[in-house]
Enzyme design. Structure first.
Site, PDB file in Angstrom:
ATOM      1  CG  ASP A 175     -44.238  18.264  28.430  1.00  0.00           C
ATOM      2  OD1 ASP A 175     -43.521  18.273  27.419  1.00  0.00           O
ATOM      3  OD2 ASP A 175     -43.804  18.469  29.570  1.00  0.00           O
ATOM      4  CG  HIS A 176     -43.219  20.599  22.825  1.00  0.00           C
ATOM      5  ND1 HIS A 176     -42.855  21.502  23.779  1.00  0.00           N
ATOM      6  CD2 HIS A 176     -42.109  20.350  22.117  1.00  0.00           C
ATOM      7  CE1 HIS A 176     -41.577  21.770  23.644  1.00  0.00           C
ATOM      8  NE2 HIS A 176     -41.087  21.088  22.648  1.00  0.00           N
ATOM      9  CG  HIS A 238     -40.196  20.294  28.063  1.00  0.00           C
ATOM     10  ND1 HIS A 238     -41.526  20.129  27.791  1.00  0.00           N
ATOM     11  CD2 HIS A 238     -39.871  21.529  27.607  1.00  0.00           C
ATOM     12  CE1 HIS A 238     -41.983  21.236  27.203  1.00  0.00           C
ATOM     13  NE2 HIS A 238     -41.001  22.093  27.084  1.00  0.00           N
TER      14      HIS A 238
HETATM   15  C1  BG6 Z   1     -40.199  25.089  25.232  1.00  0.00           C
HETATM   16  C2  BG6 Z   1     -39.408  26.120  25.963  1.00  0.00           C
HETATM   17  O1  BG6 Z   1     -41.235  24.582  26.032  1.00  0.00           O
HETATM   18  O2  BG6 Z   1     -39.349  24.029  24.827  1.00  0.00           O
HETATM   19  C3  BG6 Z   1     -38.283  26.639  25.096  1.00  0.00           C
HETATM   20  O3  BG6 Z   1     -40.251  27.175  26.366  1.00  0.00           O
HETATM   21  C4  BG6 Z   1     -37.440  25.508  24.580  1.00  0.00           C
HETATM   22  O4  BG6 Z   1     -37.479  27.593  25.799  1.00  0.00           O
HETATM   23  C5  BG6 Z   1     -38.313  24.437  23.958  1.00  0.00           C
HETATM   24  O5  BG6 Z   1     -36.558  26.033  23.617  1.00  0.00           O
HETATM   25  C6  BG6 Z   1     -37.497  23.217  23.624  1.00  0.00           C
HETATM   26  O6  BG6 Z   1     -38.261  22.350  22.844  1.00  0.00           O
HETATM   27  P1  BG6 Z   1     -37.579  21.436  21.750  1.00  0.00           P
HETATM   28  O7  BG6 Z   1     -38.705  20.625  21.206  1.00  0.00           O
HETATM   29  O8  BG6 Z   1     -36.927  22.355  20.760  1.00  0.00           O
HETATM   30  O9  BG6 Z   1     -36.564  20.637  22.503  1.00  0.00           O
END
Ligand code: BG6
Length: 489
Positions: A175-176, A238
């Site tokens: 989960d990034h 997230h």
């Molecule tokens: C991704 C979603 O996992 O996370 C995107 O699929 C979203 O729709 C993105 O824009 C948001 O990540 P960050 O790191 O830009 O907050």
């Protein structure tokens, strides 16, 4: 490192720049190589050229020729179809050769940067080709990108499928958000300091607000987004990471399973809504056209790949109840949306009022309560609001803010957010990866909402203007409890 789907965006945007940062920090061993596999006609030479053309656009540190060559000479490419056993035989041969050339001892990790429908199949083929087994003391790990399932049943089915081949300890569900410094800092903030934990509970905290706002629309991902929607796309993954890190009990150690046990327990304590409850605890929205910054932008229904009468939500707001001793009666409000007024991800902890109002003459609007904000992005830091005496002969109180900003203290560190995750996977630290039970706990809460929303299509879409803070329903959700969303500038 084997990257499945190496020709896709993730490899050039995140994975290769992250590897470059790791190499620059001397965190990659000499005995290291990368094999990219995709079903696009390329050779190792053309793949290396393609990465070279792209790297300057995506690198987050200056790219020196020396560093780049270090990476490049370790990159290989094979063309193959993920569903074809021959591709895996070819991969096996290539791995053997590359291991010899680079003196790699036999530890491997496979990064699945592929469409979710291939996750199970790639793992199955890895197993069938004997590539997933851990022999002679060497490890084999599989990194799986999101989305992990699209509801509880599909997530369970995928877990069952991949566990036929892999042990849980070999699976690294990414989960990034957990790669973000400020998300990792929640653990340090709470458990590395003695002063916050004693007040981190229902006695002192009134409620928690978690916001993930994006100013962008769906960009070129309309096709995918139509099948996902804001709730699926952001919440069980997230936002639930942020919920679990905020709500968890102190772990008994920083071993991966000790931390994840506590996160899982917090997620299991989130109440699963009944269909009736969904109607009052969840709201949705879809953006119409509007103004974002200086730009006039189109409505979601006018985006490429989106149906002109689409009922997909681009905004979701929830009120969660966490039923345990620490959080009973402390709502967690969550909101996320595209084309929102500002790009801001944060956790705001709203404290209760002082028990006794000593300063009765202060106008009520100035008597703001204490609030702690953990800013995740784009600003990274922590701020605390408290009351202070307004200078002057009369005793008046006003709210002031004490702010800690990461960049001011530590400067900027080149990061794509994937360095830590890749490094941890190589060193076998699964703390920042999702375990099967965490994923399933998240889907257990979200699936009933998806079901009710599917059964009752929205009638009022689009119901918020691009560049606003989302639909009125989101404000009503808090107003019903006598509260309002924090205004993020
Ligand atoms: C991704 C979603 O996992 O996370 C995107 O699929 C979203 O729709 C993105 O824009 C948001 O990540 P960050 O790191 O830009 O907050």
């Amino acid at each position: 490192m084997v990257i499945f789907g190496a020709s896709g965006d993730l490899t050039k945007r995140k994975l290769i720049p992250a590897l470059l940062n790791l190499a620059a920090a001397k965190l990659l061993p000499e005995q290291f190589a990368i094999i990219g596999l995709a079903n696009i006609d390329q050779t190792t030479d053309t793949f290396r050229r393609y990465l070279t053309d792209e790297i300057n656009r995506y690198a987050s540190c200056p790219v020196t020729p020396e560093m780049w060559n270090w990476i490049l000479k370790r990159v290989y490419y094979i063309r193959g179809d993920f569903q074809d056993p021959k591709a895996f035989e070819q991969l096996k041969t290539q791995i053997a050769e590359v291991e010899k050339t680079h003196n790699v001892a036999g530890n491997r990790f496979y990064y699945l940067a592929v469409a979710p429908r291939f996750f199970g199949e790639v793992v199955r083929q890895l197993g069938a080709a004997g590539l997933a087994s851990e022999t002679n003391g060497h490890w084999a790990r599989v990194v799986i990108e999101k989305p992990f399932g699209r509801d509880l049943d599909s997530a369970r089915a995928l877990n069952i499928q991949i566990k036929q081949i892999l042990e849980e300890r070999q699976i690294y569900r990414i989960d990034h958000y957990l790669g973000k410094e400020t998300v990792q800092n929640i653990i340090i903030f709470r458990f590395g300091n003695g002063i916050f934990e004693p007040i981190w509970n229902r006695r002192y905290i009134d409620h928690v607000q978690i916001t993930a706002g994006e100013t962008v629309g769906v960009e070129k991902r309309g096709g995918y987004y139509e099948t996902a929607g804001a709730l699926r796309d952001m919440v069980p993954n997230h936002l639930f990471q942020l919920v679990s890190l905020t709500a968890m009990e102190p772990p008994i150690s920083f071993q991966a399973d000790a931390v994840r046990d506590e996160q899982a327990k917090a997620l299991h304590a989130v109440q699963i809504p009944s269909p009736e409850e969904v109607l009052t605890m969840a709201v949705r929205g879809q953006y119409g056209d509007g103004q974002v910054g200086d730009e006039h932008v189109a409505a979601y229904r006018g985006e490429p790949g989106v149906a002109p009468d689409s009922t997909t939500e681009t905004f979701a707001g929830l009120k969660l109840r966490i039923d345990n001793w620490r959080w009973a009666d402390v709502p967690f409000y969550l909101r996320t949306g595209k084309r929102i007024a500002s790009r801001a991800t944060e956790i705001a902890i709203q404290f209760k009022r002082a028990p006794f109002q000593l300063f009765r003459d202060t106008p009520v609007e100035d008597l703001e309560t204490n609030r702690l904000v953990l800013s995740i992005q784009p600003e990274e830091g922590v701020s605390l609001r408290f009351g202070a005496k307004i200078p002057g002969p009369i005793m008046h109180m006003g709210a002031v803010e004490m702010k800690f900003n990461y960049v001011d203290y530590f400067g900027r560190t080149p990061s794509t957010g994937y360095e830590r995750l890749i490094y941890d996977c190589m060193t076998g630290d699964a703390t920042l990866f999702q375990r099967a039970d965490m994923v399933e706990a998240g889907w257990s809460v979200i699936t009933p909402i998806l079901d009710v929303w599917k059964a009752l299509p929205p009638r009022s879409f689009p119901n918020y203007r691009s560049g606003s803070w989302g639909p009125k329903e989101a404000d009503d959700l808090l107003a019903r409890d006598g509260r309002s969303w924090r205004r993020i500038e």
